[in-house]
Write an enzyme that holds these catalytic residues in place. Structure first.
Site, short mmCIF file in Angstrom:
data_model
loop_
_atom_site.label_atom_id
_atom_site.label_comp_id
_atom_site.label_asym_id
_atom_site.label_seq_id
_atom_site.Cartn_x
_atom_site.Cartn_y
_atom_site.Cartn_z
N ASP A 1 0.83 -1.19 0.00
CA ASP A 1 0.00 0.00 0.00
C ASP A 1 0.87 1.24 0.00
OD1 ASP A 1 -2.28 -1.54 0.03
OD2 ASP A 1 -2.50 -1.47 2.22
N TYR B 1 7.09 -9.13 7.41
CA TYR B 1 6.58 -7.80 7.72
C TYR B 1 6.91 -7.45 9.17
CZ TYR B 1 3.64 -8.73 3.62
OH TYR B 1 3.19 -9.05 2.37
N TYR C 1 -3.26 -10.42 2.98
CA TYR C 1 -3.60 -9.06 3.39
C TYR C 1 -3.27 -8.93 4.87
CZ TYR C 1 -6.16 -8.47 -1.02
OH TYR C 1 -6.50 -8.37 -2.34
#
Length: 515
Positions: free
Chosen positions: A335, A405, A478
């Site tokens: 994003d 992440y 996601y």
């Protein structure tokens, strides 16, 4: 050695012309077939076509017939009557341009025209491939000639030999005529190459209609093309068959008879296109800003974010290759508010129709230039030219590989020690995710099963409800939705596991593993 080869080829050309039966040869010349078409329709193959400037002269000497378009007194200009009734001037190097006739005079001048265009466009070639496209009407005229010759000469002994031969296509003759000249003038060899020279000939004359009222346009069907043969084979295409002739009304029979070859012919229009197949420049990018989108993002004519990874990289690399345009491909996406850190995300820039092939040194210089931009929005590493297999491997990595992440997470209650044990104990956990609400306007509503390979929590000193979450997931997961649950559309979620609300404040991609 080259001179000896040329002399031998000329002697071969003399022998070939002398071997042709005189009566049909003069018949075809009287019907305004150019010498090149006569040779190819008799199935004569080989280096003879490279001597375009001598073919007409040899025909004149052997047969006593000299087409006016090759007469030196004609000053290189052709009149309409001189245009070949079968190849429409293609093998005479005559073409129409803005309603005027252009006669380049010889194969050498025609090759020079192509080379000059390639140089004007700045193409750098290490080898080249030549492609030729001709209109269907030419195949139709070829078959009309064969039917006429079969009707007049099928009882002749020589005709039986012709039946066993295959005519040479106009495309092949063009290549035989100019390939060696292009090699000489471009200074490179002809081979399967990413650099292509394409000659596209078009005609305003439409193919005739058969008995069913349909155009005889079967250019994609390969047929044998000796005189009288209309099916099979693999060199040339034909469109009007003996069946069409018999089934056509009288008016159409006249159109496909030999009298059709005596009509005035308008030459083809020619488009010369020099192009190169795309090249791929790959590497990894690191994005340091939370206000840079991956691709150009415009909503209602307003830019979202201050820049995009796509534009920074594309605008930097495109001038180096002097291409027409570029396409940006990446192994997944993040994003606009997510940084890309660690080893970086793999990407490919597809440069379309590049004029230059960048050297390894110029690629490294470009990498340094991008990395020294004052904005410091992103950096690239391992920039290099890759083959087209790189695209396949990257797409496989996007779907199947792992990504790591780091996220700053807030939960609605204090973090407890048992929570740390619960989170770190989870391994290869399956998660079912419906398409997130935030992207439903541009993504299909699907359910996807993804894997959370591992997680661990790092406490933040002085806080009981904030912590740093490290996790490794299957590509395509996601992450934001895995944390907060997306109104139950992702299950299980971190919030459901801990039995409380959970939100991501900041998210970074720290590693994209492709191997």
């Amino acid at each position: 050695m080259a001179a000896n080869n040329s002399d031998e080829e000329l002697r071969l050309l003399y022998d070939v012309v002398r071997s042709l039966p005189p009566m049909p040869l003069n018949d075809l010349l009287s019907r305004k077939l150019c010498p090149q078409c006569i040779l190819r329709l008799f199935g004569k193959y080989g280096p003879i076509y490279a001597h375009y400037s001598r073919i007409s002269a040899i025909f004149s000497e052997v047969v006593g017939h000299q087409p006016s378009c090759d007469d030196p007194s004609n000053e290189g200009l052709a009149v309409e009557d001189d245009i070949c009734s079968v190849c429409y001037g293609i093998l005479q190097f005559i073409h129409a341009e803005k309603q005027a006739l252009v006669n380049k005079g010889c194969a050498n001048d025609f090759a020079a025209l192509i080379c000059e265009l390639a140089r004007q466009e700045g193409h750098q070639a290490d080898c080249f491939s030549l492609e030729v496209s001709v209109p269907p009407i030419i195949m139709e005229k070829e078959n009309a000639v064969r039917l006429c010759m079969k009707e007049k000469y099928s009882s002749e002994d020589w005709f039986q030999e012709i039946l066993q031969s295959e005519a040479i296509s106009v495309k092949d003759v063009v290549k035989l005529s100019i390939t060696k000249l292009l090699e000489k003038q471009l200074g490179v060899k002809s081979d399967s190459s990413s650099f292509r020279v394409r000659l596209t000939y078009t005609s305003t004359e439409r193919p005739m209609k058969n008995a069913n009222g349909r155009e005889n346009n079967h250019a994609g069907k390969k047929r044998k093309t000796g005189f009288g043969n209309t099916v099979g084979g693999n060199r040339c295409e034909s469109t009007v068959t003996e069946t069409d002739l018999k089934q056509s009304p009288e008016s159409l029979q006249e159109n496909i008879s030999c009298r059709q070859l005596e009509r005035k012919i308008s030459p083809c229009y020619l488009e010369i296109l020099c192009s190169r197949t795309p090249i791929y420049i790959g590497g990894r990018y690191l994005k340091y800003s939370r206000n840079v989108s991956q691709s150009r993002w415009i909503i209602d004519d307003e830019r979202m974010g201050e820049a995009s990874v796509e534009e920074i990289l594309g605008n930097g690399v495109l001038p180096l290759c002097r291409g027409d345009n570029y396409k940006f491909h990446a192994a997944g996406r993040e994003d606009i508010d997510v940084r890309m850190l660690g080893s970086g995300r793999p990407f490919l820039l597809e440069i379309q129709n590049p004029r230059m092939l960048p050297s390894e040194l110029s690629i490294k210089e470009m990498e340094m230039k991008i990395n020294s931009l004052e904005s410091k929005l992103l950096k690239v590493k391992n920039l290099k030219v890759v083959d087209d297999q790189g695209w396949t491997l990257m797409r496989e990595g996007e779907a199947d590989k792992q990504k790591q992440y780091a996220a700053i997470v807030w939960i609605s209650r204090p973090l407890e020690d048992k929570d740390l044990v619960t989170i770190s104990s989870l391994r290869d956990m399956k998660v079912l995710q419906s398409t997130p609400v935030r992207v439903l306007h541009r993504r299909s509503p699907l359910e996807r099963e993804k894997t959370i390979h591992w997680m661990k929590v790092e406490k933040i000193i002085g806080s009981t409800q904030y912590f740093l979450l490290h996790l490794c997931t299957q590509a395509g997961t996601y992450i934001k939705e895995f944390v907060h649950g997306d109104l139950g559309r992702t299950h299980p979620s971190l919030g459901s596991i801990l039995g409380c609300r959970a939100e991501i404040l900041q998210l970074d991609v720290t590693d994209v593993k492709m191997d």
